[in-house]
Design a protein around this motif. Structure first.
Motif, PDB file in Angstrom:
ATOM      1  N   PRO B 176       1.245  -0.799  -0.209  1.00 43.65           N
ATOM      2  CA  PRO B 176      -0.084  -0.160   0.421  1.00 43.65           C
ATOM      3  C   PRO B 176       0.352   1.177   0.346  1.00 43.65           C
ATOM      4  O   PRO B 176       1.509   1.403   0.516  1.00 43.65           O
ATOM      5  CB  PRO B 176      -1.079  -0.256   1.151  1.00 43.65           C
ATOM      6  CG  PRO B 176      -1.000  -1.499   1.182  1.00 43.65           C
ATOM      7  CD  PRO B 176       0.567  -2.022   1.352  1.00 43.65           C
ATOM      8  N   ARG B 210      -5.179  -1.133  -2.362  1.00 44.03           N
ATOM      9  CA  ARG B 210      -5.570  -2.152  -1.367  1.00 44.03           C
ATOM     10  C   ARG B 210      -4.409  -4.091  -1.862  1.00 44.03           C
ATOM     11  O   ARG B 210      -5.160  -4.765  -1.797  1.00 44.03           O
ATOM     12  CB  ARG B 210      -6.903  -2.034  -1.052  1.00 44.03           C
ATOM     13  CG  ARG B 210      -7.371  -1.106  -0.147  1.00 44.03           C
ATOM     14  CD  ARG B 210      -8.737  -1.029   0.236  1.00 44.03           C
ATOM     15  NE  ARG B 210      -8.903  -0.044   0.913  1.00 44.03           N
ATOM     16  CZ  ARG B 210      -9.882   0.571   1.001  1.00 44.03           C
ATOM     17  NH1 ARG B 210     -10.920  -0.485   0.808  1.00 44.03           N
ATOM     18  NH2 ARG B 210     -10.151   1.000   2.141  1.00 44.03           N
ATOM     19  N   ASP B 212      -1.766  -5.972  -1.870  1.00 45.89           N
ATOM     20  CA  ASP B 212      -0.006  -5.508  -0.930  1.00 45.89           C
ATOM     21  C   ASP B 212       0.412  -7.588  -1.309  1.00 45.89           C
ATOM     22  O   ASP B 212       0.409  -8.154  -0.586  1.00 45.89           O
ATOM     23  CB  ASP B 212      -0.067  -5.965   0.535  1.00 45.89           C
ATOM     24  CG  ASP B 212       0.593  -5.898   1.837  1.00 45.89           C
ATOM     25  OD1 ASP B 212       1.865  -6.003   0.851  1.00 45.89           O
ATOM     26  OD2 ASP B 212       0.665  -4.897   2.357  1.00 45.89           O
ATOM     27  N   VAL B 280      -8.757  -2.216   7.455  1.00 45.24           N
ATOM     28  CA  VAL B 280      -8.460  -2.381   6.149  1.00 45.24           C
ATOM     29  C   VAL B 280      -6.629  -2.602   6.871  1.00 45.24           C
ATOM     30  O   VAL B 280      -5.972  -3.382   6.333  1.00 45.24           O
ATOM     31  CB  VAL B 280      -7.558  -0.534   5.684  1.00 45.24           C
ATOM     32  CG1 VAL B 280      -6.835  -0.090   4.721  1.00 45.24           C
ATOM     33  CG2 VAL B 280      -8.931  -0.497   4.236  1.00 45.24           C
ATOM     34  N   ARG B 284      -4.580  -5.691   6.338  1.00 40.55           N
ATOM     35  CA  ARG B 284      -3.369  -5.810   5.633  1.00 40.55           C
ATOM     36  C   ARG B 284      -2.706  -6.511   6.747  1.00 40.55           C
ATOM     37  O   ARG B 284      -1.219  -6.973   6.264  1.00 40.55           O
ATOM     38  CB  ARG B 284      -2.248  -4.079   6.153  1.00 40.55           C
ATOM     39  CG  ARG B 284      -3.089  -3.401   4.570  1.00 40.55           C
ATOM     40  CD  ARG B 284      -2.230  -2.109   4.177  1.00 40.55           C
ATOM     41  NE  ARG B 284      -3.476  -1.153   3.667  1.00 40.55           N
ATOM     42  CZ  ARG B 284      -3.146  -0.137   3.633  1.00 40.55           C
ATOM     43  NH1 ARG B 284      -2.953   1.142   4.798  1.00 40.55           N
ATOM     44  NH2 ARG B 284      -3.944   0.738   2.757  1.00 40.55           N
ATOM     45  N   ALA B 287      -2.344  -9.795   5.553  1.00 43.71           N
ATOM     46  CA  ALA B 287      -1.468  -9.466   3.681  1.00 43.71           C
ATOM     47  C   ALA B 287      -0.528  -9.778   4.277  1.00 43.71           C
ATOM     48  O   ALA B 287       0.377 -10.410   3.261  1.00 43.71           O
ATOM     49  CB  ALA B 287      -1.776  -8.146   3.670  1.00 43.71           C
ATOM     50  N   ILE B 366      -9.192  -6.815   0.828  1.00 40.48           N
ATOM     51  CA  ILE B 366      -7.439  -6.757   0.639  1.00 40.48           C
ATOM     52  C   ILE B 366      -6.430  -7.483  -0.503  1.00 40.48           C
ATOM     53  O   ILE B 366      -6.874  -8.402  -0.033  1.00 40.48           O
ATOM     54  CB  ILE B 366      -6.154  -6.468   1.665  1.00 40.48           C
ATOM     55  CG1 ILE B 366      -6.715  -5.511   2.747  1.00 40.48           C
ATOM     56  CG2 ILE B 366      -4.914  -6.771   1.220  1.00 40.48           C
ATOM     57  CD1 ILE B 366      -5.892  -3.975   2.140  1.00 40.48           C
TER      58      ILE B 366
END
Lengths: 384, 384
Positions: B176, B210, B212, B280, B284, B287, B366
């Motif tokens: 991001p 978004r 990653d 978010v 993340r 992710a 994401i």
């Protein structure tokens, strides 16, 4: 020497049948006093395993008689039944070690998340372990808490007439606050719980909290420090804290040296920082950069990846004043090309990265590992 | 169709000799008007490549005549000389495209950090590219910006009488703010700079921002949107923004599908969040969890690693109310064991993880990739 290096402690490590392999999987560490002071530091992950929730409660009393540790299952994300299992473990240990209450028994577990522990094997194992308790049991205990560790980890330090010893397990999911690990430290110094707590927090802050094998934070991290007072000596607080720090630093270094699939240990020193927090933030950002970790694995002194990692932080720095050395060759000066990267010799396991923020005089050291195909294999081939 | 799908644009992609391989490495995109409005979004990395610093200045004017893009070198961490090189690149383009100033020429570069660009090859290449400009040059331009990309990426959307087209490169260092990428979008809609800017920021926030792939943020990310007005149509802002979002989402999905060494595309949807920011942050964290990325590679529905990743965030949640589905099987319910993990079929490239925080009604998606031995090989075997 492990947890039985200090007087007043007995320990055992046995195979209770928790692990399918049949290997050692249950450790018991007992403080025989006269003092039973204790301090603990636990994972800062908000998803905490049942034994962490239990042991946090136990430690609030400042007194621990014994620690039961198992490998072969983390007892994390196991719901109310998981907490009952931990409670039953402490109750059984209290029964077996007559004269104590479950409220003084700490419990630690490590292994796969989301799997109930086989209590039909674990509970009888506590009796077996108690029968095997010995002043020479420290090594066996250290062996019984291994998961993917290739070696067991122990360390000892101390002063005139007193000793601090310890054991650790952890080989992956190592990241600050804390590294994924179970650690039990013991001392025969006569130290009360608040002083133990101060020494332990001070030590973990600059050792285990600055180990970042793979950026992943565990649900089960537990570091305990138990004092028996059996040496009848009360060292000065600073001298005692220094010994605890020495043992923690030694164990933390061993954790990095045995990280899953790693081929390099990376010592990241951030210097010239405006604040220690800045130094730690930058060090962690570098430690977690997968591209850099791959480059180090490939013995490629790719300082551009260091700079791009620094650039994601909020630390005080000017991009045009950053300096980076790899194994003492300043390959980046003033944010641009420095000494010849061909001068960097990266054949050895230890790699040193120095990042100079040119903003002040604060510094911090973070230890990390490279990223390897073996790490991927080890962590994709089976649930752990 | 790429950047020449919209009327008013010409483009070219040629081999200038910047890449040692001799492959295409220089792209030129020209807006022939009548309007030359533009907007741009750039990396949030604080270590910015020279072309990013240059193009940020250019975009402040809200007008862009042409974009010069090169692969084969990022021109990042190259000091004052690097900035002079970018300036010289814009000057040369302005000379070749007579009647314009360097201040209207955006520049974007991608490749190895810390290496000066071979200006003796790049500058003559601009003339060659200008001579090759064509209304059908979009595909060639998209090919010339590839680095480790295995395929070139283009997308098109639009409305009645107007079009938005675009090209992208990026295959690693995708994280991001923005993913590591160069993107040029063009439209023949008649839209002024402020409206372009609003549409572009809105689109990147929920698409490129978004994505990653590997948690690593680049020094060179650049996303440009140029409007020629050649269609003579001004769509409604919401309709226009939707088309820009569609093209961005399409390109972002292509980036994930071509991420270095990846074998799985992971769609992480966080639902039940108290706020979109929480969703978010949690997405993340999932992710970027290397252990989970390895597990997905191994087709192991290891939901414990999802929970331990959620536990490192500051988002609102109760560990005992978390639910996790992998490919629609709710393997974790109320923070503990849910449906049988054997029911999860992970044979296909796309893997869907749904994390329900059970706190509210906000959500975010994401996109990430798995972590593979091939990723390690690709990023350790050579400097990139």
């Amino acid at each position: 020497m492990s947890v039985t290096a200090a007087k007043g402690f007995t320990a055992a490590g046995i195979a209770a049948g928790i692990k399918e392999s049949g290997g050692p999987d249950l450790a018991l560490v007992v403080n025989n006093g006269p003092r039973r002071a204790a301090a603990g530091v636990f994972t800062s992950n908000r998803v905490k395993a049942a034994p962490v929730l239990w042991s946090e409660q136990v430690l609030r009393g400042g007194e621990v008689t014994a620690v039961v540790l198992n490998s072969g299952g983390a007892n994390a994300c196991t719901g109310p039944k998981g907490f009952q299992d931990t409670h039953a473990t402490a109750e059984r240990a209290a029964e077996v070690l007559t004269g104590h209450s479950a409220g003084e028994i700490a419990v630690a577990s490590t292994g796969l998340i989301g799997l109930p522990l086989p209590m039909d094997k674990l509970l009888p194992g506590i009796g077996t372990a108690a029968a095997a308790l010995s002043e020479h049991g420290g090594e066996r205990a250290a062996l019984a808490i291994k998961t993917t560790d290739t070696v067991h980890k122990t360390a000892v330090a101390g002063g005139e007439g007193w000793t601090v010893g310890g054991m650790a397990k952890g080989a992956g999911m190592l990241a600050p606050g804390l590294a994924t690990m179970l650690v039990v430290l013991t001392t025969d110094a006569d130290v009360e719980a608040p002083a133990l707590d101060a020494a332990l927090r001070d030590a973990t802050r600059t050792t285990f909290d600055r180990v970042d094998s793979d950026g992943c934070m565990s649900t089960n991290d537990t570091v305990l420090l138990l004092a028996s007072g059996a040496a009848g000596v009360t060292p000065g607080q600073e001298e005692f804290a220094e010994a605890v720090r020495t043992v923690c630093a030694d164990l933390a270094r061993q954790l990095i040296g045995d990280a899953e699939g790693s081929s390099k240990d990376i010592r990241i020193e951030v210097v010239g920082a405006a604040t220690e927090d800045d130094a730690v933030e930058v060090g962690r950002s570098i430690a977690r950069n997968n591209l850099l970790k791959c480059a180090i694995h490939g013995e490629d002194p790719n300082w551009g990846r260091v700079l791009s990692a620094i650039g994601t932080t909020k630390a005080a720095f000017d991009p045009d004043r950053l300096n980076v050395a790899i194994n003492d060759v300043w390959v980046c000066r003033n944010g641009s090309v420095g000494e010849d990267r061909e001068l960097v010799d990266m054949r050895y396991r230890e790699v040193r990265i120095t990042a100079d923020l040119a903003e002040g005089s604060e510094a911090a050291v973070i230890w990390a590992n490279d990223l390897t195909a073996e790490y991927v294999h080890e962590n994709s081939a089976y649930s752990s």
